[in-house]
Design an enzyme around this catalytic site. Structure first.
Site, PDB file in Angstrom:
ATOM      1  N   ARG A  95     -16.123 -23.845 109.337  1.00  0.00           N
ATOM      2  CA  ARG A  95     -15.782 -22.433 109.521  1.00  0.00           C
ATOM      3  C   ARG A  95     -14.614 -22.094 108.593  1.00  0.00           C
ATOM      4  NH1 ARG A  95     -11.671 -19.875 113.286  1.00  0.00           N
ATOM      5  NH2 ARG A  95     -12.222 -17.680 113.286  1.00  0.00           N
ATOM      6  N   HIS A 139      -9.744 -12.893 108.374  1.00  0.00           N
ATOM      7  CA  HIS A 139      -8.747 -13.713 109.073  1.00  0.00           C
ATOM      8  C   HIS A 139      -7.374 -13.268 108.560  1.00  0.00           C
ATOM      9  CE1 HIS A 139      -8.290 -17.785 111.311  1.00  0.00           C
ATOM     10  NE2 HIS A 139      -7.064 -17.304 111.158  1.00  0.00           N
ATOM     11  N   GLU A 184      -9.616 -13.025 115.902  1.00  0.00           N
ATOM     12  CA  GLU A 184      -8.504 -12.681 116.783  1.00  0.00           C
ATOM     13  C   GLU A 184      -7.920 -11.282 116.559  1.00  0.00           C
ATOM     14  OE1 GLU A 184      -5.583 -15.778 116.588  1.00  0.00           O
ATOM     15  OE2 GLU A 184      -6.924 -17.277 117.416  1.00  0.00           O
ATOM     16  N   ASN A 313     -11.194 -18.870 120.639  1.00  0.00           N
ATOM     17  CA  ASN A 313     -10.085 -19.721 120.215  1.00  0.00           C
ATOM     18  C   ASN A 313      -9.179 -19.915 121.419  1.00  0.00           C
ATOM     19  OD1 ASN A 313     -11.182 -19.400 117.702  1.00  0.00           O
ATOM     20  ND2 ASN A 313      -9.470 -18.264 116.829  1.00  0.00           N
ATOM     21  N   TYR A 315      -5.810 -22.045 122.999  1.00  0.00           N
ATOM     22  CA  TYR A 315      -4.671 -22.936 122.779  1.00  0.00           C
ATOM     23  C   TYR A 315      -3.882 -23.197 124.052  1.00  0.00           C
ATOM     24  CZ  TYR A 315      -5.629 -22.564 117.851  1.00  0.00           C
ATOM     25  OH  TYR A 315      -6.251 -22.656 116.627  1.00  0.00           O
ATOM     26  N   GLU A 379     -11.897 -22.339 117.512  1.00  0.00           N
ATOM     27  CA  GLU A 379     -10.612 -23.011 117.236  1.00  0.00           C
ATOM     28  C   GLU A 379     -10.080 -23.626 118.520  1.00  0.00           C
ATOM     29  OE1 GLU A 379      -7.450 -20.665 115.482  1.00  0.00           O
ATOM     30  OE2 GLU A 379      -8.846 -19.699 114.097  1.00  0.00           O
TER      31      GLU A 379
HETATM   32  C1  FCB Z   1      -4.756 -18.981 115.699  1.00  0.00           C
HETATM   33  C2  FCB Z   1      -5.125 -18.554 114.298  1.00  0.00           C
HETATM   34  C3  FCB Z   1      -5.087 -19.668 113.291  1.00  0.00           C
HETATM   35  C4  FCB Z   1      -3.926 -20.601 113.544  1.00  0.00           C
HETATM   36  C5  FCB Z   1      -3.920 -21.059 114.975  1.00  0.00           C
HETATM   37  C6  FCB Z   1      -2.838 -22.055 115.293  1.00  0.00           C
HETATM   38  O1  FCB Z   1      -4.218 -17.895 116.379  1.00  0.00           O
HETATM   39  O2  FCB Z   1      -6.411 -18.003 114.271  1.00  0.00           O
HETATM   40  O3  FCB Z   1      -5.058 -19.105 112.016  1.00  0.00           O
HETATM   41  O4  FCB Z   1      -2.760 -19.984 113.200  1.00  0.00           O
HETATM   42  O5  FCB Z   1      -3.790 -19.957 115.812  1.00  0.00           O
END
Ligand code: FCB
Length: 473
Positions: A95, A139, A184, A313, A315, A379
């Site tokens: 990707r 992006h 995002e 995505n 985290y 992600e």
């Molecule tokens: C996301 C982004 C990516 C990177 C990660 C850690 O928000 O899409 O570009 O910065 O976080």
């Protein structure tokens, strides 16, 4: 010591039970992800013009140590070797994102063939090596001229985006089957225009909300036009950064704070995209702040055009309270308190809480509340304070652990009914981490920025081995 097996064995050793990762099907999609500005460098080659990130990096104190993407990982010049690196990891998908100011300098006018040529070569190289290209059209590198004309808070930018998307689609649709419009939109809209942490660095809440609406509109316009022009079946989609908002206690104030965060962070995107309406509670919250979403007739129909794949995505997640540390429930401007309350859990180098069980919860909820949209994790990953040995090798147990726990979380979500079809690690390479510059490393491959040498980290080896195992190879 072979740490690849260590991290995997932890689970089995703990309960003697099978590792959930082994429940993933052999057809599960595995990938690595990057984005243009974070890795390419070559910012003024072959006709590329500045994006809002080139400009933002020049603002004093905007980016850690004044870092910028001028060289980054020099991927623009090292692309064939990087494709070999991707191949050596055994993933089936790469990707990447396309830089708008390379393809259409200044954000208007004709296509720049030299700039688009880079992505044609990349796609060809990937296909030759049996890696599937997964394109993200935006992006975050908006051409600076479009920002000067108002940026995403201006409605016209949505139409400019659709024109640009068509330029890329026309050229690459014969070789690319999966198309993500935006990465995002919360970050582009809110971090960029409301909170000022990302380019273009504006701090205007209303501008942020307007930007989000126009980003979503741009997604709908581009998707509809690409679908109409498609000569073969394609998968279209959008990638959202989604977290979880948990109330600190069961009190009404805390539940309200979590509800507001969920409305602004998740439902503001998925409700219009999937159900064709903005959440009523969000509209009321915004009205109390004197802000209205600039919806014109037909916008919601446009935003909710069908799409095939939801990119997620993930985290971290957060706990919210509606009461501040002094017991106040309103801030100085009379607005309700939205306080993030840190938990006693391990965090990454970004300070992000490591909460894989919330990932499972989120995915199950998405499939329940927004059914019929297959999910791919576009992600997931973590920054840690890596230390390389004299050969550049990083024994990143912490990242191996993070990835293993999150892949397990995906497997558990699938068992609980979530329709998740794939998982992409963020990121292939250490790279330019936006306002954190080069200080934060997310790669499963280390980049030595002095020499541009790439060295697969322990986490990269682990990822390769897991993929092989799941495929039964
Ligand atoms: C996301 C982004 C990516 C990177 C990660 C850690 O928000 O899409 O570009 O910065 O976080």
């Amino acid at each position: 010591m072979n740490t690849t097996t260590t991290a995997l064995e932890t689970e089995s050793a703990a309960g003697g039970s099978p590792d959930p990762i082994d429940s993933l099907p052999a057809t599960f999609r595995w990938g690595v992800a990057t984005s243009s500005y974070q890795i390419e460098g070559a910012v003024d080659e072959d006709g590329r013009t500045p994006s809002i990130w080139d400009t933002f990096c020049r603002v004093p104190d905007a980016v850690h140590k004044g870092d910028n993407g001028d060289i980054a990982c020099d991927h623009y010049h090292r692309m064939p070797q990087d494709v070999q690196l991707i191949k050596s990891l055994g993933v089936d998908t790469y990707r990447f994102s396309v830089a708008w100011p390379r393809v259409q300098p200044h954000g208007r006018g004709p296509v720049n063939r030299a700039g688009l040529g880079f992505y044609e070569r990349l796609v060809d190289e990937l296909l030759t090596n049996e890696i599937e290209p997964w394109v993200t059209l935006y992006h975050w590198d908006l051409p600076q001229e479009l920002e000067d004309a108002g940026g995403w808070p201006a409605r016209d930018t949505a139409y400019r985006f659709a024109d640009y998307a068509m330029m890329v689609f026309d050229k690459l649709q014969d070789r690319v089957d999966t198309w993500t419009t935006l990465n995002e939109p919360w970050c582009s809209g809110m971090l960029g225009y409301a909170y000022g942490a990302h380019a273009p660095g504006r701090r205007d809440f209303e501008a942020g909300i307007h930007a989000v609406h126009h980003l979503l509109l741009g997604h709908g316009l581009a998707t509809e036009r690409m679908r109409a022009a498609a000569r073969s079946p394609k998968d279209f989609g959008i990638t959202l950064n989604l977290g979880t908002a948990t109330p600190l206690t069961d009190s009404l104030l805390d539940r309200e704070a979590a509800r507001r965060a969920d409305a602004l962070g998740l439902r503001m995107y998925l409700d219009p995209l999937v159900h064709g309406r903005y959440p009523e509670d969000l509209v009321e919250d915004l009205a109390k702040r004197g802000v209205a979403i600039p919806v014109l007739d037909g916008d919601l129909r446009q935003i909710s055009v069908p799409f095939e794949v939801l990119g997620v995505n993930f985290y971290s997640g957060s706990v919210f309270s509606g009461v501040d540390e002094d017991g106040n429930t309103e801030d100085a401007l009379g607005r309700p308190v939205d306080r993030v309350v840190p938990r006693q859990v391990p965090v990454t180098a970004m300070g992000w809480e490591i909460v894989p069980e919330e990932f499972t919860k989120l995915l199950v909820r998405l499939s329940r509340d927004y059914p019929g949209r297959p999910i791919v994790i576009t992600e997931n990953g973590a920054a840690f304070d890596d230390e390389a040995d004299e050969n550049g090798f990083v024994q990143d147990e912490d990242r191996v652990q993070y990835l293993a726990e999150h892949v397990r979380a995906v497997a558990r979500a699938r068992t609980a009914g979530a329709d998740v079809r794939g998982y992409f690690a963020w990121s292939l390479l250490d790279n330019f981490e936006w306002a954190y510059g080069y200080d934060k490393r997310f790669g499963i491959v280390r980049v030595d920025y002095d020499t541009q040498v790439r060295t697969i980290k322990q986490s990269g080896l682990w990822f390769r081995d897991v993929i092989r195992r799941v495929r039964g190879q």
